[in-house]
Design a protein around this motif. Structure first.
Motif, PDB file in Angstrom:
ATOM      1  N   MET A   1       0.886  -1.045   0.112  1.00  0.00           N
ATOM      2  CA  MET A   1      -0.045   0.020   0.073  1.00  0.00           C
ATOM      3  C   MET A   1       0.964   1.138   0.077  1.00  0.00           C
ATOM      4  O   MET A   1       1.947   1.249   0.695  1.00  0.00           O
ATOM      5  CB  MET A   1      -0.914   0.084   1.281  1.00  0.00           C
ATOM      6  N   THR A   2       0.585   2.193  -0.812  1.00  0.00           N
ATOM      7  CA  THR A   2       1.346   3.456  -0.936  1.00  0.00           C
ATOM      8  C   THR A   2       0.989   4.313   0.156  1.00  0.00           C
ATOM      9  O   THR A   2       0.090   4.099   1.121  1.00  0.00           O
ATOM     10  CB  THR A   2       1.084   4.085  -2.200  1.00  0.00           C
ATOM     11  N   THR A   3       1.846   5.138   0.698  1.00  0.00           N
ATOM     12  CA  THR A   3       1.560   6.092   1.789  1.00  0.00           C
ATOM     13  C   THR A   3       1.708   7.718   1.223  1.00  0.00           C
ATOM     14  O   THR A   3       2.244   8.417   1.740  1.00  0.00           O
ATOM     15  CB  THR A   3       2.524   5.905   3.024  1.00  0.00           C
ATOM     16  N   HIS A   5      -0.266  10.026   0.768  1.00  0.00           N
ATOM     17  CA  HIS A   5      -1.163  11.078   1.526  1.00  0.00           C
ATOM     18  C   HIS A   5      -0.349  11.917   2.388  1.00  0.00           C
ATOM     19  O   HIS A   5       0.455  11.102   3.398  1.00  0.00           O
ATOM     20  CB  HIS A   5      -2.444  10.662   2.340  1.00  0.00           C
ATOM     21  N   LEU A   8      -0.620  10.630   6.215  1.00  0.00           N
ATOM     22  CA  LEU A   8      -0.029   9.440   6.342  1.00  0.00           C
ATOM     23  C   LEU A   8       1.450   9.433   6.596  1.00  0.00           C
ATOM     24  O   LEU A   8       2.165   8.785   7.390  1.00  0.00           O
ATOM     25  CB  LEU A   8      -0.277   8.309   5.219  1.00  0.00           C
ATOM     26  N   GLU A  12       3.399   8.343   9.912  1.00  0.00           N
ATOM     27  CA  GLU A  12       4.402   7.260   9.847  1.00  0.00           C
ATOM     28  C   GLU A  12       5.847   7.746  10.450  1.00  0.00           C
ATOM     29  O   GLU A  12       6.479   7.073  11.064  1.00  0.00           O
ATOM     30  CB  GLU A  12       4.415   6.788   8.406  1.00  0.00           C
ATOM     31  N   VAL A  22       2.888   1.298  13.965  1.00  0.00           N
ATOM     32  CA  VAL A  22       1.711   1.953  13.854  1.00  0.00           C
ATOM     33  C   VAL A  22       1.330   3.259  14.591  1.00  0.00           C
ATOM     34  O   VAL A  22       1.571   3.207  15.729  1.00  0.00           O
ATOM     35  CB  VAL A  22       0.625   1.243  13.637  1.00  0.00           C
ATOM     36  N   ALA A 231      -8.595   8.227  10.392  1.00  0.00           N
ATOM     37  CA  ALA A 231      -8.204   9.275   9.360  1.00  0.00           C
ATOM     38  C   ALA A 231      -8.668  10.521   9.403  1.00  0.00           C
ATOM     39  O   ALA A 231      -7.841  11.424   9.038  1.00  0.00           O
ATOM     40  CB  ALA A 231      -9.245   8.546   8.028  1.00  0.00           C
ATOM     41  N   TRP A 351      -5.749   1.015  11.725  1.00  0.00           N
ATOM     42  CA  TRP A 351      -4.667   1.492  10.978  1.00  0.00           C
ATOM     43  C   TRP A 351      -4.904   1.258   9.538  1.00  0.00           C
ATOM     44  O   TRP A 351      -4.641   2.032   8.572  1.00  0.00           O
ATOM     45  CB  TRP A 351      -3.384   1.140  11.525  1.00  0.00           C
ATOM     46  N   GLU A 352      -5.277  -0.050   9.096  1.00  0.00           N
ATOM     47  CA  GLU A 352      -5.091  -0.409   7.668  1.00  0.00           C
ATOM     48  C   GLU A 352      -6.502   0.476   7.164  1.00  0.00           C
ATOM     49  O   GLU A 352      -6.405   0.676   5.898  1.00  0.00           O
ATOM     50  CB  GLU A 352      -5.288  -1.777   7.563  1.00  0.00           C
ATOM     51  N   GLN A 355      -5.605   3.936   6.399  1.00  0.00           N
ATOM     52  CA  GLN A 355      -4.586   3.888   5.334  1.00  0.00           C
ATOM     53  C   GLN A 355      -5.362   3.972   4.150  1.00  0.00           C
ATOM     54  O   GLN A 355      -5.259   4.773   3.294  1.00  0.00           O
ATOM     55  CB  GLN A 355      -3.595   2.996   5.449  1.00  0.00           C
ATOM     56  N   ASN A 359      -5.492   7.036   1.456  1.00  0.00           N
ATOM     57  CA  ASN A 359      -4.581   6.851   0.196  1.00  0.00           C
ATOM     58  C   ASN A 359      -5.950   6.845  -0.967  1.00  0.00           C
ATOM     59  O   ASN A 359      -5.646   7.388  -2.159  1.00  0.00           O
ATOM     60  CB  ASN A 359      -4.165   5.164   0.179  1.00  0.00           C
TER      61      ASN A 359
END
Ligand SMILES: Cc1cc2nc3c(=O)[nH]c(=O)nc-3n(C[C@H](O)[C@H](O)[C@H](O)COP(=O)(O)O)c2cc1C
Length: 363
Positions: A1-3, A5, A8, A12, A22, A231, A351-352, A355, A359
């Motif tokens: 998964m890209t980060t 944003h 994010l 991170e 996380v 989010a 968290w997922e 994300q 994203n």
């Protein structure tokens, strides 16, 4: 998964600067911080936590040793900054004792004398344990203690409930402020007990205002119990989300069954802030006891910590009987979102999911 944003990327970076995988923090919860819950959260990559208010130094040390043995993850140890000694009023306390006698066992006059463990001794235990993070609530640590924490490389996370408190915390040397919205379960962290109910600010207003007012990272807490909340908090400028009630239905939290079950079905409007358990305002499920204790006919609660002592017998009896009606059932306004799943699943769901949401909205 890209980060990709920016929110994010910020979260991170914050997580890795505190050696976390996380940016999800278990909230410190006095009386509801078993080592098992912190071990599970830390092993899932988040931050464990101990609300040590009611623990003697030996118990705090035993807690830290157990969490260190069960996990390689980090944790925070949390203390309340003591209020000035309460003004006692024997006649008013007698009225509270008589009222409480209708809800539980007869309350002894000396019950109001009970005091929390010695703060200075607790502070010494914290320095000896030297956790990665020490947090405060209800005020700020004395400068000499802050210097000693910093000398040991301990980071100070200061809970605040207003912009003014956030600025004061930054000026006093806090490394991070934890902005607590009024949605939060448990006690409000307002520095001044007298005015704690007067300035009830929700997280959607408090968080961006605090982010704009300070230059240190801000953690969001209060009413965050699913991925949407995480989010949203990150979008509003938080570097991490701290979750309390959202972990209380996990089996590792070991909550009395009546309380854990009620959290799962409590709507936002079915919690309330009152001084009825401890004398300091806190958000709990609006149970028959809390409703009766705030009615105009009920005696005004004694100040903290006198009221806590006076309600002890009723609270103990409620736990023994698994009786929600008079239990100290702290809960935030997002209670019904809490999942009765293992804590590792709650961490990954939060968290997922956050994300994925961010994203999907990435520029
Ligand atoms: C049972 C319970 C006990 C708490 N005890 C403490 C405490 O000892 N110290 C503290 O800083 N915050 C305490 N809090 C507040 C939490 O740290 C946090 O601000 C709150 O749980 C966030 O709101 P949420 O419950 O909606 O997630 C407590 C909250 C709960 C639910």
């Amino acid at each position: 998964m890209t980060t990709s944003h920016p929110a994010l990327v910020r979260a991170e970076a914050f997580a890795s600067s505190h050696h976390l995988q996380v940016p999800i923090l278990l909230a410190p919860m006095a009386g509801a911080s078993p080592a098992s819950l912190s071990i599970a959260v830390a092993n899932a990559g988040g931050l464990g936590s101990c609300g040590a208010l009611l623990m003697q130094p030996s118990a705090i040390k035993a807690w830290a040793a157990e969490v260190r043995a069960g996990s390689n993850g980090g944790f925070q140890l949390n203390l309340w900054i003591p209020d000035p000694p309460p003004r006692r009023d024997p006649a008013a306390e007698d009225a509270v004792r008589a009222f409480l006698g209708g809800w539980g066992p007869e309350v002894a006059r000396e019950a109001g004398d009970a005091t929390p463990p010695d703060f200075t001794a607790q502070c010494e235990a914290l320095l000896e344990i030297a956790p990665p993070i020490v947090s405060s609530i209800m005020g700020l640590y004395p400068p000499a203690f802050v210097d000693r924490m910093k000398a040991k490389g301990i980071k100070w996370f200061a809970n605040v409930s207003s912009v003014t408190e956030a600025k004061a915390a930054e000026d006093a040397g806090a490394d991070v402020v934890v902005a607590q919205g009024m949605e939060a379960g448990g006690h409000r962290g307002a520095f001044d007990a007298e005015t704690a109910e007067a300035n009830m600010v929700g997280l959607f207003s408090l968080l961006p205002a605090v982010v704009d007012a300070v230059s240190i990272p801000v953690v969001a807490t209060g009413g965050i119990a699913d991925a949407r909340g995480v989010a949203a908090a990150l979008l509003l400028g938080a570097s991490a989300a701290q979750v309390g009630t959202g972990f209380l239905r996990c089996p590792e939290a070991k909550l009395p069954a009546a309380w854990a079950d009620a959290i799962g079905r409590t709507l936002p409007e079915q919690t309330m802030v009152s001084r009825t358990f401890s004398g300091r305002p806190g958000r709990s499920i609006a149970t028959p006891y809390t409703r009766a204790a705030v009615s105009p006919q009920a005696p005004k609660p004694a100040p903290y910590p006198v009221q806590r002592g006076l309600t002890q017998a009723m609270r103990d009896a409620a736990i023994k009987a698994n009786d929600l009606d008079r239990m100290q059932a702290w809960a935030g306004q997002s209670s019904a979102l809490a999942l009765a799943h293992p804590a590792s699943e709650v961490v990954s769901t939060l968290w997922e999911g956050a994300q994925a949401l961010l994203n999907a909205a990435a520029p």
